[in-house]
Design a protein around this motif. Sequence first.
Motif, PDB file in Angstrom:
ATOM      1  N   LEU A 359      -1.844   4.187   2.140  1.00 17.35           N
ATOM      2  CA  LEU A 359      -2.625   3.327   1.256  1.00 17.35           C
ATOM      3  C   LEU A 359      -1.803   2.165   0.719  1.00 17.35           C
ATOM      4  O   LEU A 359      -2.265   1.014   0.717  1.00 17.35           O
ATOM      5  N   SER A 360      -0.575   2.460   0.271  1.00 13.37           N
ATOM      6  CA  SER A 360       0.258   1.383  -0.284  1.00 13.37           C
ATOM      7  C   SER A 360       0.599   0.346   0.781  1.00 13.37           C
ATOM      8  O   SER A 360       0.638  -0.859   0.498  1.00 13.37           O
ATOM      9  N   CYS A 361       0.822   0.782   2.014  1.00 11.74           N
ATOM     10  CA  CYS A 361       1.120  -0.177   3.089  1.00 11.74           C
ATOM     11  C   CYS A 361      -0.086  -1.052   3.407  1.00 11.74           C
ATOM     12  O   CYS A 361       0.057  -2.235   3.714  1.00 11.74           O
ATOM     13  N   LEU A 362      -1.284  -0.466   3.345  1.00  8.06           N
ATOM     14  CA  LEU A 362      -2.487  -1.248   3.611  1.00  8.06           C
ATOM     15  C   LEU A 362      -2.738  -2.295   2.530  1.00  8.06           C
ATOM     16  O   LEU A 362      -3.246  -3.390   2.804  1.00  8.06           O
ATOM     17  N   LEU A 363      -2.389  -1.968   1.277  1.00  6.60           N
ATOM     18  CA  LEU A 363      -2.730  -2.854   0.157  1.00  6.60           C
ATOM     19  C   LEU A 363      -1.655  -3.890  -0.162  1.00  6.60           C
ATOM     20  O   LEU A 363      -1.976  -4.932  -0.758  1.00  6.60           O
ATOM     21  N   GLN A 364      -0.403  -3.634   0.187  1.00  5.44           N
ATOM     22  CA  GLN A 364       0.702  -4.494  -0.246  1.00  5.44           C
ATOM     23  C   GLN A 364       0.464  -5.971   0.041  1.00  5.44           C
ATOM     24  O   GLN A 364       0.285  -6.791  -0.872  1.00  5.44           O
ATOM     25  N   GLN A 365       0.513  -6.331   1.309  1.00  2.00           N
ATOM     26  CA  GLN A 365       0.451  -7.750   1.679  1.00  2.00           C
ATOM     27  C   GLN A 365      -0.927  -8.380   1.448  1.00  2.00           C
ATOM     28  O   GLN A 365      -1.007  -9.509   0.955  1.00  2.00           O
ATOM     29  N   PRO A 366      -2.046  -7.698   1.785  1.00  7.79           N
ATOM     30  CA  PRO A 366      -3.356  -8.303   1.490  1.00  7.79           C
ATOM     31  C   PRO A 366      -3.572  -8.558  -0.002  1.00  7.79           C
ATOM     32  O   PRO A 366      -4.088  -9.611  -0.392  1.00  7.79           O
ATOM     33  N   ALA A 367      -3.182  -7.592  -0.856  1.00 10.18           N
ATOM     34  CA  ALA A 367      -3.329  -7.793  -2.296  1.00 10.18           C
ATOM     35  C   ALA A 367      -2.475  -8.964  -2.760  1.00 10.18           C
ATOM     36  O   ALA A 367      -2.938  -9.819  -3.542  1.00 10.18           O
ATOM     37  N   SER A 414     -13.947 -20.709  -2.411  1.00 13.39           N
ATOM     38  CA  SER A 414     -13.717 -21.154  -1.029  1.00 13.39           C
ATOM     39  C   SER A 414     -12.254 -20.980  -0.630  1.00 13.39           C
ATOM     40  O   SER A 414     -11.952 -20.496   0.478  1.00 13.39           O
ATOM     41  N   CYS A 415     -11.344 -21.348  -1.514  1.00 14.14           N
ATOM     42  CA  CYS A 415      -9.917 -21.208  -1.190  1.00 14.14           C
ATOM     43  C   CYS A 415      -9.503 -19.734  -1.101  1.00 14.14           C
ATOM     44  O   CYS A 415      -8.694 -19.346  -0.249  1.00 14.14           O
ATOM     45  N   SER A 416     -10.072 -18.901  -1.958  1.00 12.75           N
ATOM     46  CA  SER A 416      -9.727 -17.478  -1.948  1.00 12.75           C
ATOM     47  C   SER A 416     -10.316 -16.777  -0.731  1.00 12.75           C
ATOM     48  O   SER A 416      -9.682 -15.899  -0.137  1.00 12.75           O
ATOM     49  N   LEU A 417     -11.550 -17.183  -0.354  1.00 15.54           N
ATOM     50  CA  LEU A 417     -12.177 -16.564   0.810  1.00 15.54           C
ATOM     51  C   LEU A 417     -11.434 -16.885   2.100  1.00 15.54           C
ATOM     52  O   LEU A 417     -11.434 -16.090   3.045  1.00 15.54           O
ATOM     53  N   GLY A 418     -10.801 -18.047   2.164  1.00 18.76           N
ATOM     54  CA  GLY A 418      -9.996 -18.376   3.336  1.00 18.76           C
ATOM     55  C   GLY A 418      -8.857 -17.388   3.532  1.00 18.76           C
ATOM     56  O   GLY A 418      -8.616 -16.886   4.651  1.00 18.76           O
ATOM     57  N   GLN A 419      -8.164 -17.071   2.436  1.00 21.52           N
ATOM     58  CA  GLN A 419      -7.086 -16.086   2.517  1.00 21.52           C
ATOM     59  C   GLN A 419      -7.638 -14.686   2.787  1.00 21.52           C
ATOM     60  O   GLN A 419      -7.038 -13.902   3.553  1.00 21.52           O
ATOM     61  N   ALA A 420      -8.793 -14.373   2.180  1.00 21.16           N
ATOM     62  CA  ALA A 420      -9.406 -13.062   2.418  1.00 21.16           C
ATOM     63  C   ALA A 420      -9.788 -12.900   3.893  1.00 21.16           C
ATOM     64  O   ALA A 420      -9.670 -11.797   4.453  1.00 21.16           O
ATOM     65  N   GLY A 421     -10.232 -13.984   4.523  1.00 18.43           N
ATOM     66  CA  GLY A 421     -10.551 -13.925   5.945  1.00 18.43           C
ATOM     67  C   GLY A 421      -9.330 -13.625   6.797  1.00 18.43           C
ATOM     68  O   GLY A 421      -9.388 -12.824   7.738  1.00 18.43           O
ATOM     69  N   ILE A 422      -8.216 -14.254   6.475  1.00 18.90           N
ATOM     70  CA  ILE A 422      -6.970 -14.000   7.218  1.00 18.90           C
ATOM     71  C   ILE A 422      -6.544 -12.536   7.067  1.00 18.90           C
ATOM     72  O   ILE A 422      -6.188 -11.861   8.047  1.00 18.90           O
ATOM     73  N   TRP A 426      -6.226  -9.450   9.813  1.00 17.76           N
ATOM     74  CA  TRP A 426      -4.976  -8.689   9.879  1.00 17.76           C
ATOM     75  C   TRP A 426      -5.238  -7.181   9.846  1.00 17.76           C
ATOM     76  O   TRP A 426      -4.757  -6.412  10.689  1.00 17.76           O
ATOM     77  N   LEU A 427      -6.048  -6.754   8.860  1.00 16.26           N
ATOM     78  CA  LEU A 427      -6.338  -5.326   8.731  1.00 16.26           C
ATOM     79  C   LEU A 427      -7.190  -4.809   9.884  1.00 16.26           C
ATOM     80  O   LEU A 427      -7.102  -3.633  10.257  1.00 16.26           O
ATOM     81  N   GLY A 428      -8.015  -5.670  10.460  1.00 14.26           N
ATOM     82  CA  GLY A 428      -8.873  -5.245  11.546  1.00 14.26           C
ATOM     83  C   GLY A 428      -8.173  -5.143  12.885  1.00 14.26           C
ATOM     84  O   GLY A 428      -8.547  -4.327  13.733  1.00 14.26           O
TER      85      GLY A 428
END
Length: 562
Positions: A359-367, A414-422, A426-428
Amino acid sequence: MVPKFYQHALAMAFAINEINRNPKILPNVPLGFHICDSYSNARLTYRTTLNLLFKRQRFVPNYERDGQKNLQAVIGGLGSKTSFLMADILGLYKIPQMFEGAIAFMIHRNVHLEFGKFVQHVKPGWNERDGFMKDFWEQAFDCEFGETVPDSDKCTGEEKLAGLPGPVFDTHLTGHSSSIYNAIYALAHALHAVYSSRSRRKTMVENPDVFLQHLQSWQVVPISVCNEYCHPGFQKKSKEGEKFCCYDCALCPAGRIANQTDMDDCFKCPEDEYPNENKTRCLPKHVIFLSYEEPLGWGLALVALSFSLITAWVLGLLMKHKDTPIVKANNRDLTYTLLISLLLCFLSSLLFLGRPGKLSCLLQQPAFGIIFSVAISCVLAKTITGVVAFMAPKPRSNMKKWLGRRTATCIVLSCSLGQAGICSVWLGTSPPFPAFDMQSLTEEIIQFCNGGIVIMFSLVLSYLGFLSLVCFTLAFLARKLPDTFNEAKFITFSMVVFCSVWVSFVPTYLSTKGKQMVAVEVFSILASSAGLLICIFAPKIYIILLRPELNTKEQLRRWKKE
């Protein structure tokens, strides 16, 4: 054959007979022997040696020897030349060869007496497998066997060995005979030591008779007359121009060990172990990660929690003074969102501390990437709002429609969703996962979060760099706008700090290993977040707490007129 040499064969038979009758040496494990003549000829010596190794007269060098003959060791010939010729072949199959000239111990008087009694029973026909007896007897007593031989020259078989002169045959164990006797006993004790060790491990419990069938010949340590054994931690190194049994001892190279005597080659430890200082055994590696229990870990955690509390305090203070000009003038909603995102930035650094898990590995970089994108987007929205406010001073100006909450919200989303898309891609495609690095450090195993595709982390940093660069450019251009509570100047400073931290992060991160690499990223998160918090909000806190007279509408109007 030379009659006196027959004594050597009898010494071997006598020694093995004693050992087989001794219950204290190799109990229930009978020893056998086979004696060959070298004929003092190199070609015949090679052929005889091959015959010892293979069955059915098929000589196939470089292949596994015949297991049924169960050859454990060879006692070398009288001359070193013969022994060296045999060693060329025996060495390929790791068959130890004992040079009887190297064994010289005093023999007890009782042994001489027993050997004398043993010799008295030796006569033609005493052993059907004795292929040397006929030739020896005819030469020793100057007679012949056969029906056509005259009675005066015929061997009767009743001749006595004790009556032969010493130069022809000696009934005592002397010279080479005693060395052969000692060599047989040395070999028997070596086999007994291996057998006893295996018995303790209960590998031969049911049937100890199969011991020699499973014993490998290399487990019986050979004796070299050229040098001492190589101790554990060393390996054999052949001497140029010398026979294989003459060698030097070289220290095992880095990363390898030798845990036995006279090893041909050192070997590597398993991946999760490393050699000790003497290179004689492998020690388990320690698993390391950035733990809360070590000074570096709890120090970073303390800093993160401290700044989190400070950020929460600043948020509470601004909410308390929400109706004052300094708070209203800079878009309260963006201010609150920025502070909340900074609070989450400080807390997200705690995901990097402790033992890495799924869990921590999944959340580190995306968070980290998404929360920072929200923070930079808020700063960017503040900058754009300030520039538009200055460009639309008239009440009916068309630019006024860009000053509402909707515009700021659209910029942040819009700026936050761009990073969320990246991060979603990555997670997918290749999500981070806990892994172990056993190669980078000699004595430690690094437990870390494997980021999967490296380019995805680069995209996250690049996107943050792009947002911060746009924000810095706009803030720098708007830094001299005539407004009492203009934040552009402070935003410029905060972006300088932010960019400086992350530009220096990249080479530092790539040049470190283990928990230091994690500490570098945690420090960068804390330093850049603290830079935004201090540069943007320290002036506001200063005015609210220490210069409240400047936080009035009259002061705002006066500065606008000027």
